[in-house]
Every structure is written in C-alpha cells, then in structure tokens.
Design a protein around this motif. Sequence first.
Motif, PDB file in Angstrom:
ATOM      1  N   TYR A 179      22.634  17.439  40.414  1.00 24.34           N
ATOM      2  CA  TYR A 179      23.080  17.162  41.782  1.00 24.34           C
ATOM      3  C   TYR A 179      22.924  15.672  42.069  1.00 24.34           C
ATOM      4  O   TYR A 179      22.302  14.937  41.301  1.00 24.34           O
ATOM      5  CB  TYR A 179      22.223  17.944  42.789  1.00 24.34           C
ATOM      6  CG  TYR A 179      22.288  19.433  42.631  1.00 24.34           C
ATOM      7  CD1 TYR A 179      23.246  20.181  43.307  1.00 24.34           C
ATOM      8  CD2 TYR A 179      21.379  20.111  41.824  1.00 24.34           C
ATOM      9  CE1 TYR A 179      23.311  21.558  43.176  1.00 24.34           C
ATOM     10  CE2 TYR A 179      21.426  21.490  41.690  1.00 24.34           C
ATOM     11  CZ  TYR A 179      22.394  22.208  42.366  1.00 24.34           C
ATOM     12  OH  TYR A 179      22.449  23.570  42.237  1.00 24.34           O
ATOM     13  N   ARG A 180      23.482  15.246  43.204  1.00 27.77           N
ATOM     14  CA  ARG A 180      23.281  13.890  43.713  1.00 27.77           C
ATOM     15  C   ARG A 180      22.746  13.985  45.125  1.00 27.77           C
ATOM     16  O   ARG A 180      23.302  14.704  45.962  1.00 27.77           O
ATOM     17  CB  ARG A 180      24.600  13.127  43.764  1.00 27.77           C
ATOM     18  CG  ARG A 180      25.045  12.544  42.472  1.00 27.77           C
ATOM     19  CD  ARG A 180      26.262  11.664  42.652  1.00 27.77           C
ATOM     20  NE  ARG A 180      27.372  12.363  43.261  1.00 27.77           N
ATOM     21  CZ  ARG A 180      28.287  13.059  42.593  1.00 27.77           C
ATOM     22  NH1 ARG A 180      28.218  13.159  41.293  1.00 27.77           N
ATOM     23  NH2 ARG A 180      29.270  13.652  43.219  1.00 27.77           N
ATOM     24  N   ALA A 181      21.678  13.262  45.403  1.00 25.53           N
ATOM     25  CA  ALA A 181      21.147  13.149  46.766  1.00 25.53           C
ATOM     26  C   ALA A 181      21.744  11.882  47.371  1.00 25.53           C
ATOM     27  O   ALA A 181      21.759  10.826  46.726  1.00 25.53           O
ATOM     28  CB  ALA A 181      19.629  13.057  46.747  1.00 25.53           C
ATOM     29  N   VAL A 182      22.252  11.997  48.596  1.00 26.85           N
ATOM     30  CA  VAL A 182      22.837  10.851  49.299  1.00 26.85           C
ATOM     31  C   VAL A 182      22.451  10.911  50.771  1.00 26.85           C
ATOM     32  O   VAL A 182      22.345  11.981  51.352  1.00 26.85           O
ATOM     33  CB  VAL A 182      24.379  10.797  49.176  1.00 26.85           C
ATOM     34  CG1 VAL A 182      24.819  10.617  47.750  1.00 26.85           C
ATOM     35  CG2 VAL A 182      25.016  12.045  49.748  1.00 26.85           C
ATOM     36  N   VAL A 197      11.185  18.511  42.189  1.00 25.90           N
ATOM     37  CA  VAL A 197      11.540  17.158  41.770  1.00 25.90           C
ATOM     38  C   VAL A 197      11.008  16.200  42.813  1.00 25.90           C
ATOM     39  O   VAL A 197      11.248  16.375  44.009  1.00 25.90           O
ATOM     40  CB  VAL A 197      13.075  17.007  41.637  1.00 25.90           C
ATOM     41  CG1 VAL A 197      13.444  15.585  41.271  1.00 25.90           C
ATOM     42  CG2 VAL A 197      13.624  17.998  40.628  1.00 25.90           C
ATOM     43  N   GLY A 198      10.297  15.191  42.386  1.00 21.80           N
ATOM     44  CA  GLY A 198       9.766  14.195  43.308  1.00 21.80           C
ATOM     45  C   GLY A 198      10.316  12.822  42.982  1.00 21.80           C
ATOM     46  O   GLY A 198      11.011  12.628  41.982  1.00 21.80           O
ATOM     47  N   GLY A 199      10.004  11.865  43.835  1.00 21.33           N
ATOM     48  CA  GLY A 199      10.397  10.491  43.584  1.00 21.33           C
ATOM     49  C   GLY A 199      11.834  10.155  43.885  1.00 21.33           C
ATOM     50  O   GLY A 199      12.344   9.144  43.430  1.00 21.33           O
ATOM     51  N   VAL A 200      12.500  11.014  44.631  1.00 18.08           N
ATOM     52  CA  VAL A 200      13.890  10.740  45.016  1.00 18.08           C
ATOM     53  C   VAL A 200      13.838  10.079  46.392  1.00 18.08           C
ATOM     54  O   VAL A 200      13.976  10.736  47.421  1.00 18.08           O
ATOM     55  CB  VAL A 200      14.741  12.032  45.008  1.00 18.08           C
ATOM     56  CG1 VAL A 200      16.189  11.718  45.322  1.00 18.08           C
ATOM     57  CG2 VAL A 200      14.620  12.736  43.667  1.00 18.08           C
ATOM     58  N   GLN A 233      21.311   9.228  44.265  1.00 21.67           N
ATOM     59  CA  GLN A 233      20.381   9.434  43.154  1.00 21.67           C
ATOM     60  C   GLN A 233      20.662  10.769  42.485  1.00 21.67           C
ATOM     61  O   GLN A 233      20.898  11.767  43.168  1.00 21.67           O
ATOM     62  CB  GLN A 233      18.940   9.420  43.652  1.00 21.67           C
ATOM     63  CG  GLN A 233      18.505   8.071  44.146  1.00 21.67           C
ATOM     64  CD  GLN A 233      17.009   8.012  44.254  1.00 21.67           C
ATOM     65  OE1 GLN A 233      16.304   8.116  43.264  1.00 21.67           O
ATOM     66  NE2 GLN A 233      16.520   7.867  45.465  1.00 21.67           N
ATOM     67  N   GLU A 234      20.608  10.768  41.183  1.00 24.85           N
ATOM     68  CA  GLU A 234      20.803  12.008  40.440  1.00 24.85           C
ATOM     69  C   GLU A 234      19.537  12.848  40.498  1.00 24.85           C
ATOM     70  O   GLU A 234      18.425  12.330  40.417  1.00 24.85           O
ATOM     71  CB  GLU A 234      21.139  11.702  38.983  1.00 24.85           C
ATOM     72  CG  GLU A 234      21.455  12.947  38.185  1.00 24.85           C
ATOM     73  CD  GLU A 234      21.888  12.630  36.777  1.00 24.85           C
ATOM     74  OE1 GLU A 234      21.056  12.800  35.863  1.00 24.85           O
ATOM     75  OE2 GLU A 234      23.046  12.207  36.603  1.00 24.85           O
ATOM     76  N   VAL A 235      19.730  14.143  40.651  1.00 22.09           N
ATOM     77  CA  VAL A 235      18.633  15.108  40.692  1.00 22.09           C
ATOM     78  C   VAL A 235      18.966  16.215  39.688  1.00 22.09           C
ATOM     79  O   VAL A 235      20.038  16.810  39.764  1.00 22.09           O
ATOM     80  CB  VAL A 235      18.480  15.719  42.105  1.00 22.09           C
ATOM     81  CG1 VAL A 235      17.383  16.766  42.128  1.00 22.09           C
ATOM     82  CG2 VAL A 235      18.239  14.640  43.141  1.00 22.09           C
ATOM     83  N   ARG A 236      18.048  16.467  38.760  1.00 19.34           N
ATOM     84  CA  ARG A 236      18.242  17.534  37.774  1.00 19.34           C
ATOM     85  C   ARG A 236      17.235  18.646  38.043  1.00 19.34           C
ATOM     86  O   ARG A 236      16.036  18.411  38.006  1.00 19.34           O
ATOM     87  CB  ARG A 236      18.041  17.004  36.358  1.00 19.34           C
ATOM     88  CG  ARG A 236      19.113  16.074  35.904  1.00 19.34           C
ATOM     89  CD  ARG A 236      18.864  15.622  34.467  1.00 19.34           C
ATOM     90  NE  ARG A 236      19.940  14.764  34.029  1.00 19.34           N
ATOM     91  CZ  ARG A 236      21.072  15.206  33.481  1.00 19.34           C
ATOM     92  NH1 ARG A 236      21.234  16.497  33.276  1.00 19.34           N
ATOM     93  NH2 ARG A 236      22.015  14.363  33.118  1.00 19.34           N
ATOM     94  N   LEU A 237      17.756  19.821  38.310  1.00 14.70           N
ATOM     95  CA  LEU A 237      16.901  20.996  38.522  1.00 14.70           C
ATOM     96  C   LEU A 237      16.935  21.845  37.258  1.00 14.70           C
ATOM     97  O   LEU A 237      18.001  22.213  36.779  1.00 14.70           O
ATOM     98  CB  LEU A 237      17.393  21.807  39.710  1.00 14.70           C
ATOM     99  CG  LEU A 237      17.360  21.096  41.066  1.00 14.70           C
ATOM    100  CD1 LEU A 237      17.893  22.013  42.148  1.00 14.70           C
ATOM    101  CD2 LEU A 237      15.957  20.644  41.395  1.00 14.70           C
ATOM    102  N   SER A 290      13.206  17.996  51.837  1.00 12.29           N
ATOM    103  CA  SER A 290      13.262  18.957  50.734  1.00 12.29           C
ATOM    104  C   SER A 290      14.477  19.857  50.893  1.00 12.29           C
ATOM    105  O   SER A 290      15.033  20.000  51.983  1.00 12.29           O
ATOM    106  CB  SER A 290      11.989  19.804  50.684  1.00 12.29           C
ATOM    107  OG  SER A 290      11.882  20.591  51.849  1.00 12.29           O
ATOM    108  N   PHE A 291      14.867  20.443  49.775  1.00  9.64           N
ATOM    109  CA  PHE A 291      15.936  21.434  49.723  1.00  9.64           C
ATOM    110  C   PHE A 291      15.359  22.660  49.042  1.00  9.64           C
ATOM    111  O   PHE A 291      14.527  22.543  48.148  1.00  9.64           O
ATOM    112  CB  PHE A 291      17.121  20.927  48.891  1.00  9.64           C
ATOM    113  CG  PHE A 291      17.798  19.700  49.444  1.00  9.64           C
ATOM    114  CD1 PHE A 291      18.724  19.806  50.455  1.00  9.64           C
ATOM    115  CD2 PHE A 291      17.494  18.441  48.947  1.00  9.64           C
ATOM    116  CE1 PHE A 291      19.351  18.684  50.963  1.00  9.64           C
ATOM    117  CE2 PHE A 291      18.108  17.314  49.445  1.00  9.64           C
ATOM    118  CZ  PHE A 291      19.041  17.430  50.455  1.00  9.64           C
ATOM    119  N   GLY A 292      15.821  23.825  49.411  1.00 16.21           N
ATOM    120  CA  GLY A 292      15.353  25.049  48.784  1.00 16.21           C
ATOM    121  C   GLY A 292      16.512  25.937  48.385  1.00 16.21           C
ATOM    122  O   GLY A 292      17.626  25.799  48.891  1.00 16.21           O
TER     123      GLY A 292
END
Length: 103
Positions: A49-52, A83-86, A70-74, A40-42
Amino acid sequence: VYTSDERGRRRGRSRIVVFLQNESGQTVARTVSEQDGYYSFGGLAPGVYRAVVEEAQMRKLGMTATPEKQEVRLLRRLEGDVVGGVNFCLRAVEAKEKGAECP
C-alpha cells in the motif's frame, strides 16, 4: 504526523487526514491522526500500500507533507501485522520554498 521547530523538536499534529492506497492508486482506507500525531488503519489484507496525507487539506492549511507518500508492506501473519515508522513531517509552504528541511 508531526511538525518540527527550528531546533528539530517534533510536535504531533492532530486531525490530519491520511489515506491508504492500493497498488492501483485507489483509496482503500482513511483515518485521522490523534493529538500526538499517531494514526492507524485496521482490517487490511496483506499486500503493498501507499500512505499519503490528503492534498486538499494540506493546501487549505498552507502546508506540505514530506515525504509525499510512503510504501507500506503488510505481511501475512497469524496475529496480523504492525508497521511503524511511517511518519510525515508537515511544514508551511513558505518554509519549504526557503529550503527548510524536516529532520
């Protein structure tokens, strides 16, 4: 973050470094996965964002991550956003070369 066996059973991987990058590709956060593969990120601002998974660590382990990013939209919400499923599936480089797929 997980690995998958030949029967498709998932197993969480700990201590895998995951970065979060902004739209410019700059790393804005870093974390490490827990024993069950959860990470997780806080404290992030709303945005895209992109998670890598860290490439250097994957090379050292002889593994690859699928997908690579993976793209992450906050969203802007009063209570914050979750956000889940990343997920990232890790597999040995040899397995990828043989055509093994992540479920």
